[in-house]
Every structure is written in structure tokens, then in C-alpha cells.
Enzyme design. Structure first.
Site, short mmCIF file in Angstrom:
data_model
loop_
_atom_site.label_atom_id
_atom_site.label_comp_id
_atom_site.label_asym_id
_atom_site.label_seq_id
_atom_site.Cartn_x
_atom_site.Cartn_y
_atom_site.Cartn_z
N GLU A 177 92.85 13.98 100.29
CA GLU A 177 93.56 15.22 100.65
C GLU A 177 93.89 15.27 102.14
O GLU A 177 93.11 15.80 102.95
CB GLU A 177 92.72 16.45 100.28
CG GLU A 177 93.40 17.77 100.61
CD GLU A 177 92.57 18.99 100.25
OE1 GLU A 177 93.08 20.12 100.44
OE2 GLU A 177 91.43 18.83 99.80
N LYS A 219 96.06 14.43 97.02
CA LYS A 219 96.15 15.89 97.04
C LYS A 219 96.80 16.30 98.37
O LYS A 219 96.11 16.62 99.33
CB LYS A 219 94.78 16.54 96.89
CG LYS A 219 94.83 18.07 96.91
CD LYS A 219 93.48 18.71 96.62
CE LYS A 219 93.56 20.23 96.74
NZ LYS A 219 92.31 20.91 96.35
#
Length: 343
Positions: A177, A219
Site C-alpha cells: 500500500e 493497494k
């Protein structure tokens, strides 16, 4: 765990037009959200809120995996079942946040580096033993005057890649992420530039660390103007900018991209994901999914307000938002029908 097992888990997390529920907020963040609704800021209230989520009837029909916090993975329902077993019973794969937060980056005012690599191998083994099958690590990139620095992008990309390699060694699918924040007044084009540079750097580092791309998920942020920017592009313009950026940077070997919501409203997060899938489905080498926190949870939290009598209505609100995002994965989300009703 074999490479094939990692690949199978990664694919399962983006199968069936489902997405991930990020319920990995730290206690401090959870308390900030509770405080706004006058909910007691206690361990028992946190446990009750999380039990409401993991026992929501029908949630597994649209949610494939749930990202837990260290406290949450150790908690139990009022009936004595672990949250992990409650999720598994609902057909939801349990995961765990493993970074220890973004800390100031020495020599670079206004920028951060995410910490948590020390002792990570041992923590991953413990979490795997508790039933986690994937993990998450967030790197924070802050736009601003002269920011981000190359140093900030490099150090966070390196940490993400080392984390991902350790996850796969432990048999856990890493969710990588790198988040370019929405804070600020930057234009959409500037976000696209920063996001593209960040993702290029992240995948270079993942390759250097030997990470199996087929056994991970990305992500990222959507490509968005800053929240204080005077120009806020349309849903379709955001979809175009985001997909263009991803096609330039994310290898086709990655099975799925699960967006963070990053402070977007629940409806906008759904509408923007919907536009990407409706407009570009035939061109995408990877699944475009969701890994939302507030954009799924907030309507349910607003309905619950810490009152046990509201659990049923809160669970319905939670499942509704999950279903809206499942529809957005199919490109058939109806934004007008889902518009907030006047108070």
C-alpha cells in the site's frame, strides 16, 4: 507455503467481484471516530464494534478478506469465538496490518517513513499461526511544495518491498500500500505524476527483493486532486487518470489492485471504482477491486452510535456499502439510487 498457495490466496481475495474490508484502524484512530459520535472510547466498545462487523449477516457475499489490527486478531465475540474463526465461518479470509506506523523521516521535514521491519519475521510467524493468510503495510507519500522528495519515495518503496518478501517467506500474501495522500491543494495532474513515480519505484524494489508478483496485491490511492484543490474533476476524469497511471506502472502479473478510499465519501469511492470498471474492463490485465475502511464502515458506525439496540441497522448499513462496491466492481453501481437521502 508454496508459490502456488500464495497465488491461489491472492486470486481468491479478488474473485467473485468481491473486495477487502480494512478494519485495521489503530486504537487511537478508532477513538477519534468514536469521539465524534459520543461512543465510549474503551476496549469493550472497540470489541463490540468489531464484533458487529465480523458477525454481520451476509457480509461474506461481497467481502473476500478483512484486514485486522493486532488487538482485533486477538479478540473474541461475546459467544467466545475468535474473530478469526468468525470471519472464516462467513467465508472471509483473515489478514493483518503489520506496519507500526509512519514516523518522521530524518532530514526531510514534512515527510515520513513507515516503520516495523524489526522483528517482523517473528511477528509474521505468530500471525500466521493465529490464522492470518495475508498482511498489509502502508507507506505514506505527502504532496506539497517541493514534496515528495526522491528520498521519501525510495525509502518507503524499499520498506514495502522488504516487508513483501518477508510476508511471502512466511506464507502470507502481501498487500502493498503506497498511498499518495489526498491532503492539500495539488491538481489531479500532480497526483498522477507523483503516483506514477511512486509505483514505478515500488515495482523496481519488489523485483530487487524477489517478490512473486502473482502472489501479492497492490493497494494504491486513486489519482485525485487534493481535497483543497479548486478544481475537482468528474468521476469519469478521475477514472481515466487512474487507469492510465496504473496501465503505465503495474505489471500484468499482479492479480489485483484494491484501492484505498483515503477519505473519499462512501458514494464517491463507489462511483469512481464503478467508472473504472464500466469504462475499461476489457483493457485491464488485473482485477480492479476495493480495500475500503471508512467508505464501508462509516455509515454503519453512524447508525450504531455505540448502542446495542442499533446493531441490526448498523450491520445492514455495512452490508449495503459492501454490496455497492461489489456492484462497482461489475460496473453496474447506481450512484443516483445510492445518493444520501435528505435529513
Amino acid at each position: 507455503m508454496t508459490a502456488q498457495a500464495l497465488i491461489d490466496t491472492a486470486q481468491a481475495l479478488v474473485a467473485g467481484d468481491k473486495g477487502l474490508l480494512a478494519m485495521d484502524e489503530s486504537n487511537a484512530t478508532c477513538h477519534k471516530r468514536f469521539a465524534k459520535l459520543n461512543i465510549p472510547q474503551t476496549e469493550d466498545a472497540r470489541r463490540s464494534w468489531r464484533e458487529l462487523i465480523v458477525t454481520a449477516p451476509g457480509l461474506g457475499a461481497s467481502i473476500s478478506g478483512a484486514i485486522l489490527f493486532d488487538e482485533t486478531i486477538r479478540q473474541r465475540t461475546s459467544g467466545g469465538a475468535t474473530f478469526v474463526s468468525a470471519l472464516e465461518a462467513a467465508g472471509i479470509v483473515p489478514g493483518i496490518k503489520v506496519d507500526t506506523g509512519a514516523k518522521p523521516l530524518a532530514g526531510h521535514p514534512g515527510e515520513t517513513v513507515t516503520e516495523g521491519l524489526d522483528g517482523l519475521r517473528e511477528r509474521l510467524a505468530e500471525y500466521a499461526g493465529m490464522g492470518a493468510r495475508f498482511a498489509k503495510w502502508r507507506g505514506v507519500i505527502t504532496p506539497g511544495a517541493g514534496l515528495p522528495s526522491r528520498a521519501c519515495i525510495e525509502v518507503n518503496a524499499h520498506a514495502l518491498a522488504r516487508y513483501a518478501a518477508l510476508c511471502q517467506e512466511a506464507g502470507l500474501v502481501p498487500i502493498v500500500e503506497p498511498e499518495v495522500l489526498m491532503d492539500g491543494d495539488h491538481f489531479l495532474a500532480r497526483c498522477a505524476e507523483i503516483t506514477e513515480e511512486t509505483l514505478h519505484t515500488v515495482f523496481i524494489q519488489l523485483r530487487l527483493q524477489g517478490v512473486l508478483l502473482e502472489g501479492m496485491l497492490l493497494k494504491p490511492n486513486m489519482v485525485l486532486p487534493g481535497q483543497a484543490c479548486p478544481i475537482q474533476e468528474s468521476v469519469d476524469e478521475v477514472a481515466d487518470a487512474t487507469v492510465t497511471c496504473l496501465l503505465r506502472t503495474v505489471p500484468a502479473a499482479v492479480p489485483g489492485i484494491a484501492f484505498l478510499s483515503g477519505g473519499q465519501s462512501a458514494q464517491l469511492a463507489s462511483a469512481r471504482l464503478n467508472a473504472m470498471n464500466a469504462r475499461f474492463a476489457s483493457r485491464l490485465p488485473w482485477a480492479l477491486a476495493f480495500s475500503y475502511s471508512r467508505a464501508v464502515q462509516q455509515p454503519a458506525l453512524d447508525a450504531w452510535k455505540g448502542d446495542a439496540a442499533n446493531v441490526g441497522s448498523a450491520q445492514k448499513a455495512l452490508v449495503h456499502r459492501a454490496r455497492c462496491n461489489q456492484a462497482a466492481r461489475r460496473g453496474d453501481y447506481d450512484a443516483l439510487a445510492d445518493a444520501p437521502k435528505p435529513g
